[in-house]
Design a protein around this motif. Structure first.
Motif, PDB file in Angstrom:
ATOM      1  N   VAL A 280     -11.886  17.095 -26.206  1.00  0.00           N
ATOM      2  CA  VAL A 280     -13.182  16.398 -26.243  1.00  0.00           C
ATOM      3  C   VAL A 280     -14.092  16.908 -25.126  1.00  0.00           C
ATOM      4  CG1 VAL A 280     -14.318  14.159 -25.969  1.00  0.00           C
ATOM      5  CG2 VAL A 280     -12.249  14.343 -27.358  1.00  0.00           C
ATOM      6  N   VAL A 281     -13.532  17.072 -23.922  1.00  0.00           N
ATOM      7  CA  VAL A 281     -14.320  17.586 -22.800  1.00  0.00           C
ATOM      8  C   VAL A 281     -14.835  18.984 -23.110  1.00  0.00           C
ATOM      9  CG1 VAL A 281     -14.207  18.332 -20.385  1.00  0.00           C
ATOM     10  CG2 VAL A 281     -13.175  16.167 -21.072  1.00  0.00           C
ATOM     11  N   ASP A 282     -13.986  19.822 -23.692  1.00  0.00           N
ATOM     12  CA  ASP A 282     -14.399  21.182 -24.050  1.00  0.00           C
ATOM     13  C   ASP A 282     -15.529  21.163 -25.074  1.00  0.00           C
ATOM     14  OD1 ASP A 282     -14.163  24.119 -24.350  1.00  0.00           O
ATOM     15  OD2 ASP A 282     -13.350  23.599 -26.315  1.00  0.00           O
ATOM     16  N   TYR A 286     -19.236  22.613 -24.481  1.00  0.00           N
ATOM     17  CA  TYR A 286     -19.774  23.617 -25.395  1.00  0.00           C
ATOM     18  C   TYR A 286     -21.141  23.200 -25.925  1.00  0.00           C
ATOM     19  CZ  TYR A 286     -20.273  25.407 -30.224  1.00  0.00           C
ATOM     20  OH  TYR A 286     -20.746  25.907 -31.405  1.00  0.00           O
ATOM     21  N   LYS A 287     -21.303  21.904 -26.231  1.00  0.00           N
ATOM     22  CA  LYS A 287     -22.561  21.429 -26.774  1.00  0.00           C
ATOM     23  C   LYS A 287     -23.642  21.280 -25.705  1.00  0.00           C
ATOM     24  CE  LYS A 287     -22.082  21.330 -31.128  1.00  0.00           C
ATOM     25  NZ  LYS A 287     -22.919  22.252 -31.924  1.00  0.00           N
ATOM     26  N   ILE A 288     -23.261  20.799 -24.537  1.00  0.00           N
ATOM     27  CA  ILE A 288     -24.244  20.571 -23.465  1.00  0.00           C
ATOM     28  C   ILE A 288     -24.770  21.886 -22.912  1.00  0.00           C
ATOM     29  CG2 ILE A 288     -24.547  19.655 -21.133  1.00  0.00           C
ATOM     30  CD1 ILE A 288     -22.592  17.419 -21.883  1.00  0.00           C
ATOM     31  N   THR A 289     -23.881  22.845 -22.678  1.00  0.00           N
ATOM     32  CA  THR A 289     -24.296  24.136 -22.107  1.00  0.00           C
ATOM     33  C   THR A 289     -24.857  25.082 -23.157  1.00  0.00           C
ATOM     34  OG1 THR A 289     -22.083  25.111 -22.362  1.00  0.00           O
ATOM     35  CG2 THR A 289     -22.550  23.920 -20.304  1.00  0.00           C
ATOM     36  N   GLY A 290     -24.443  24.903 -24.431  1.00  0.00           N
ATOM     37  CA  GLY A 290     -24.893  25.802 -25.482  1.00  0.00           C
ATOM     38  C   GLY A 290     -24.318  27.199 -25.359  1.00  0.00           C
ATOM     39  N   LYS A 291     -23.226  27.346 -24.614  1.00  0.00           N
ATOM     40  CA  LYS A 291     -22.635  28.660 -24.389  1.00  0.00           C
ATOM     41  C   LYS A 291     -21.797  29.086 -25.584  1.00  0.00           C
ATOM     42  CE  LYS A 291     -20.177  31.289 -20.832  1.00  0.00           C
ATOM     43  NZ  LYS A 291     -19.567  31.234 -19.479  1.00  0.00           N
ATOM     44  N   ASP A 292     -21.937  30.340 -25.988  1.00  0.00           N
ATOM     45  CA  ASP A 292     -21.160  30.890 -27.095  1.00  0.00           C
ATOM     46  C   ASP A 292     -19.692  31.000 -26.664  1.00  0.00           C
ATOM     47  OD1 ASP A 292     -19.982  32.280 -29.130  1.00  0.00           O
ATOM     48  OD2 ASP A 292     -21.500  33.866 -29.224  1.00  0.00           O
ATOM     49  N   PRO A 293     -18.761  30.373 -27.391  1.00  0.00           N
ATOM     50  CA  PRO A 293     -17.344  30.455 -27.027  1.00  0.00           C
ATOM     51  C   PRO A 293     -16.824  31.883 -26.965  1.00  0.00           C
ATOM     52  CG  PRO A 293     -17.673  28.715 -28.622  1.00  0.00           C
ATOM     53  CD  PRO A 293     -18.976  29.463 -28.532  1.00  0.00           C
ATOM     54  N   ASN A 294     -17.453  32.812 -27.727  1.00  0.00           N
ATOM     55  CA  ASN A 294     -17.028  34.207 -27.668  1.00  0.00           C
ATOM     56  C   ASN A 294     -17.360  34.843 -26.321  1.00  0.00           C
ATOM     57  OD1 ASN A 294     -16.032  34.178 -30.289  1.00  0.00           O
ATOM     58  ND2 ASN A 294     -18.009  34.727 -31.168  1.00  0.00           N
TER      59      ASN A 294
END
Length: 353
Positions: A280-282, A286-294
């Motif tokens: 859930v934290v991850d 991911y949503k708050i920062t908008g960073k691409d997981p790749n």
């Protein structure tokens, strides 16, 4: 939608190779961590299948001293956990890690497994919710308890919940398209580009994410908080009525029954919260920062993957919780373990006679 963690290992590998900024250290770390995951998921499969089957067999016998409704919820949870182990762990990971590419990578089959994977995860989560709510009603809502906490109600709730979750997850089948066409046969599953931009798919993705795991996570926290509050208030009242506040020692059957229900509820819901927490934290990160997981750093990627590993571990731990918290469950395990030996001895005695 996240590229790492929610897809099969082969798609993770392609994403890792194609992501911008990939370097030798990152690729080396990724391959080393894949080796750890390979062993981890094999162990999870070897343990997860028999323990969930054991729980299903024992709970369906109805000899654990649990109410009919509780037993039905626990059986539903064990069956959904077993489904997750089969679809997510065995078909999704173990098969690829140990056998490489197979017919499971044909696009229609792979797409079907997407649907089953998401449906099984939803079953596992929401049957935990229905159980938690049932125990909340049994502990905190005495007027509603006699009407709601019944085997018939449990069957209706489980059947309705399962049907709605199946219907809700059907669209996942249509989110995938072929990665390659070999001899006119579509192979592999990749996300359709339209699911990232089409408003309908975006709404569906957010609805699915809200339904699992955000809403259940918050709901279980709320249920536990309300249960603790009720227990503290009720305990003080009953102690006052029983005279325990003056040092008298009375056995209170009602409090003892409630204590057993609370232990089972907190053990199951507490383990759910702990094992889903990193995932859930991850997701929120991911949503708050908008960073691409790749483009995750090594530490971010490790954190994300450990979150998924712990989430899958939650499908194996309930049986061990029953062993620790339920004495009659332990007795049933002893009977099942002794049964083959007892049967063999009886057979040999008959042969001697």
């Amino acid at each position: 939608m996240k590229g790492f963690g929610n897809g099969p290992p082969q798609s993770e590998y392609r994403n890792c190779l194609q992501s911008e900024g990939t370097h030798h250290l990152k690729l080396k770390m990724y391959l080393e961590f894949q080796a750890v995951k390979k062993i981890y998921y094999l162990i999870l499969a070897v343990i997860g299948v028999p323990v969930n089957l054991l729980a299903i067999v024992i709970l369906t016998r109805g000899k654990c001293g649990l109410s009919t409704c509780t037993s039905r919820y626990l059986v539903a949870m064990a069956m959904s956990d077993l489904m997750v182990i089969i679809t997510e762990v065995i078909l999704w990971r173990v098969i690829y890690y140990y056998f490489g590419y197979s017919f499971l990578d044909i696009t229609p089959v792979c797409s079907a497994n997407y649907f089953l994977n998401y449906a099984a995860t939803d079953f596992s989560v929401w049957f935990t919710i229905t159980f938690s709510f049932d125990r909340f009603v049994a502990i905190c809502c005495q007027n509603l308890k006699t009407k709601y906490c019944t085997g018939k109600t449990a069957a209706v709730v489980i059947g309705t919940t399962g049907t709605l979750l199946c219907l809700k997850n059907i669209p996942w089948y249509f989110t995938q398209e072929a990665g390659e066409i070999i001899d006119s046969v579509p192979w592999f599953c990749i996300d359709k580009p339209s699911i990232f931009t089409d408003p309908g798919w975006v709404v569906f993705y957010w609805f699915s994410t809200f339904l699992t795991p955000l809403l259940p996570f918050g709901f279980i926290l709320l249920i536990n908080a309300l249960t603790v509050r009720y227990i503290l208030v009720a305990s003080q009242v009953r102690k006052g009525l029983k005279g325990q506040c003056k040092g008298e020692n009375h056995i209170d059957p009602e409090m003892e029954s409630r204590r057993k229900s609370v232990i089972l509820l907190f053990a199951i819901s507490g383990s759910f919260i702990l094992l889903w927490l990193l995932n859930v934290v991850d997701f929120l990160y991911y949503k708050i920062t908008g960073k691409d997981p790749n483009e995750y750093t090594n530490s971010e990627y490790m954190f994300s993957q450990v979150g998924f590993m712990l989430r899958n571990l939650s499908c194996c731990n309930n049986t061990f919780i029953y062993v620790v918290t339920q004495s009659k469950f332990r007795e049933q395990i002893k009977i099942i373990v002794k049964y083959p030996l007892t049967s063999l001895i009886q057979f040999m005695n008959k042969q001697d006679n």
